[in-house]
Design a protein around this motif. Structure first.
Motif, PDB file in Angstrom:
ATOM      1  N   ALA A   1     -12.667   4.191  -0.054  1.00 13.38           N
ATOM      2  CA  ALA A   1     -11.913   2.947  -0.230  1.00 13.38           C
ATOM      3  C   ALA A   1     -12.856   1.918  -0.840  1.00 13.38           C
ATOM      4  O   ALA A   1     -13.932   1.649  -0.292  1.00 13.38           O
ATOM      5  CB  ALA A   1     -11.386   2.440   1.108  1.00 13.38           C
ATOM      6  N   ARG A   2     -12.472   1.373  -1.982  1.00 16.14           N
ATOM      7  CA  ARG A   2     -13.279   0.355  -2.652  1.00 16.14           C
ATOM      8  C   ARG A   2     -12.563  -0.986  -2.502  1.00 16.14           C
ATOM      9  O   ARG A   2     -11.414  -1.142  -2.914  1.00 16.14           O
ATOM     10  CB  ARG A   2     -13.488   0.718  -4.119  1.00 16.14           C
ATOM     11  N   ILE A   3     -13.286  -1.928  -1.893  1.00 12.38           N
ATOM     12  CA  ILE A   3     -12.697  -3.219  -1.539  1.00 12.38           C
ATOM     13  C   ILE A   3     -13.136  -4.276  -2.539  1.00 12.38           C
ATOM     14  O   ILE A   3     -14.342  -4.511  -2.722  1.00 12.38           O
ATOM     15  CB  ILE A   3     -13.104  -3.630  -0.106  1.00 12.38           C
ATOM     16  N   GLU A   4     -12.183  -4.909  -3.169  1.00 12.57           N
ATOM     17  CA  GLU A   4     -12.451  -5.985  -4.123  1.00 12.57           C
ATOM     18  C   GLU A   4     -11.601  -7.194  -3.768  1.00 12.57           C
ATOM     19  O   GLU A   4     -10.693  -7.108  -2.933  1.00 12.57           O
ATOM     20  CB  GLU A   4     -12.149  -5.521  -5.556  1.00 12.57           C
TER      21      GLU A   4
ATOM     22  N   GLY B   1      -7.974  -6.589  -4.121  1.00 17.18           N
ATOM     23  CA  GLY B   1      -7.332  -5.577  -3.300  1.00 17.18           C
ATOM     24  C   GLY B   1      -8.221  -4.359  -3.108  1.00 17.18           C
ATOM     25  O   GLY B   1      -9.388  -4.347  -3.537  1.00 17.18           O
ATOM     26  N   THR B   2      -7.671  -3.337  -2.486  1.00 15.99           N
ATOM     27  CA  THR B   2      -8.419  -2.123  -2.184  1.00 15.99           C
ATOM     28  C   THR B   2      -7.826  -0.941  -2.944  1.00 15.99           C
ATOM     29  O   THR B   2      -6.610  -0.754  -2.969  1.00 15.99           O
ATOM     30  CB  THR B   2      -8.386  -1.819  -0.672  1.00 15.99           C
ATOM     31  N   THR B   3      -8.695  -0.170  -3.562  1.00 14.58           N
ATOM     32  CA  THR B   3      -8.278   1.063  -4.215  1.00 14.58           C
ATOM     33  C   THR B   3      -8.818   2.242  -3.428  1.00 14.58           C
ATOM     34  O   THR B   3      -9.928   2.185  -2.901  1.00 14.58           O
ATOM     35  CB  THR B   3      -8.781   1.130  -5.665  1.00 14.58           C
ATOM     36  N   VAL B   4      -8.053   3.309  -3.339  1.00 14.71           N
ATOM     37  CA  VAL B   4      -8.439   4.492  -2.568  1.00 14.71           C
ATOM     38  C   VAL B   4      -8.333   5.707  -3.468  1.00 14.71           C
ATOM     39  O   VAL B   4      -7.343   5.873  -4.192  1.00 14.71           O
ATOM     40  CB  VAL B   4      -7.523   4.664  -1.331  1.00 14.71           C
ATOM     41  N   GLU B   5      -9.350   6.553  -3.433  1.00 13.27           N
ATOM     42  CA  GLU B   5      -9.296   7.765  -4.225  1.00 13.27           C
ATOM     43  C   GLU B   5     -10.048   8.883  -3.526  1.00 13.27           C
ATOM     44  O   GLU B   5     -10.883   8.651  -2.663  1.00 13.27           O
ATOM     45  CB  GLU B   5      -9.848   7.551  -5.627  1.00 13.27           C
ATOM     46  N   ARG B   6      -9.728  10.096  -3.907  1.00 16.66           N
ATOM     47  CA  ARG B   6     -10.383  11.301  -3.384  1.00 16.66           C
ATOM     48  C   ARG B   6     -11.544  11.669  -4.301  1.00 16.66           C
ATOM     49  O   ARG B   6     -11.425  11.629  -5.523  1.00 16.66           O
ATOM     50  CB  ARG B   6      -9.379  12.445  -3.292  1.00 16.66           C
TER      51      ARG B   6
ATOM     52  N   VAL C   1      -5.984   5.782   5.222  1.00 16.27           N
ATOM     53  CA  VAL C   1      -6.575   4.447   5.132  1.00 16.27           C
ATOM     54  C   VAL C   1      -5.602   3.457   4.492  1.00 16.27           C
ATOM     55  O   VAL C   1      -6.008   2.401   4.008  1.00 16.27           O
ATOM     56  CB  VAL C   1      -7.906   4.478   4.350  1.00 16.27           C
ATOM     57  N   ALA C   2      -4.319   3.800   4.531  1.00  7.80           N
ATOM     58  CA  ALA C   2      -3.308   2.906   3.958  1.00  7.80           C
ATOM     59  C   ALA C   2      -3.283   1.567   4.682  1.00  7.80           C
ATOM     60  O   ALA C   2      -2.992   0.529   4.084  1.00  7.80           O
ATOM     61  CB  ALA C   2      -1.932   3.564   4.010  1.00  7.80           C
TER      62      ALA C   2
END
Length: 233
Positions: free
Chosen positions: A219-222, A225-230, A38-39
């Motif tokens: 993916a958390r969209i703010e 920007g967007t942060t991605v975590e497992r 999801v980059a």
């Protein structure tokens, strides 16, 4: 409702129902869902998964379970139903409905919603969560032009979510609507019907794996920007 030759499933039968994901995936077992997938944003991956589901012959690959919040009882409660995703962009997913339906009234009272795409044959799910907003009249009109005539007539005939005494009454409403528009080539958009954009603040991708050690990437969209975590399964 059970067919006459069907036996009801017992509690033991239900408990034993299980699929060990991993043996029938569209990609090799080693191709684990990864944060890098999801980059480029969440939308390209969701679009690719929908297209792959369609390529495998999955019925209604764009179907999603839409959950809204009902505020009419003594306490808020979730309400879920299946709708079709009819638009997908980096801004969100789009669906259409009667604005006076149960879901329409619920979204008017609380615009927050969640939608889940589920493809068991691919061992994949996607969950989209965020705030909804009505799309513009122009966007609704463009989609309306793509709807078959029968679907347009149905939108006019049905007072969606309201009680009806019988199927015959519903059929009479459709017959009356059909007669009303018999000489109209281009049936207009009903004023009570249109689209919603579910604009996500969170999108979660799920990929089934053996032993229930599934892959989950969110993916958390703010605004920043967007942060991605497992996530753990």
């Amino acid at each position: 409702m059970l067919m006459r030759d069907q036996e009801p499933a017992t509690a033991a039968d239900l408990a034993a129902m299980r699929v060990d994901y991993g043996a029938h995936l569209p990609e090799p077992e080693e191709a684990d869902l990864d944060e890098s997938w999801v980059a480029g944003g969440w939308e390209p991956l969701l679009r690719r998964w929908i297209e792959q589901a369609r390529g495998l012959g999955v019925a209604e690959p764009n179907a999603m379970v839409l959950a809204t919040v009902s505020l009419t009882g003594p306490a808020p409660r979730p309400v879920a139903r299946t709708v079709l995703c009819k638009g997908l962009s980096p801004e969100g997913v789009t669906f259409y409905t009667n604005y006076d339906s149960a879901k329409g009234n619920q979204l008017a009272a609380d615009p927050y919603a969640a939608a889940s795409f589920v493809w068991p044959a691919l061992a994949r799910q996607v969950h989209v969560r965020g705030v909804t907003e009505r799309v513009s009249a122009e966007v609704t009109a463009a989609y309306w032009q793509a709807r078959p005539r029968d679907a347009r007539l149905g939108a006019w005939a049905s007072q969606q979510s309201r009680p009806v005494t019988s199927r015959a009454e519903l059929d009479r409403a459709l017959a009356e609507t059909t007669a009303r528009f018999a000489d109209v080539d281009d049936i207009p958009v009903p004023p009570f019907w249109g689209g919603y954009l579910l604009r996500p603040d969170e999108v979660e991708f799920w990929q089934g794996r053996r032993g229930r050690l599934h892959n989950r990437i969110v993916a958390r969209i703010e605004a920043t920007g967007t942060t991605v975590e497992r996530l753990q399964p």
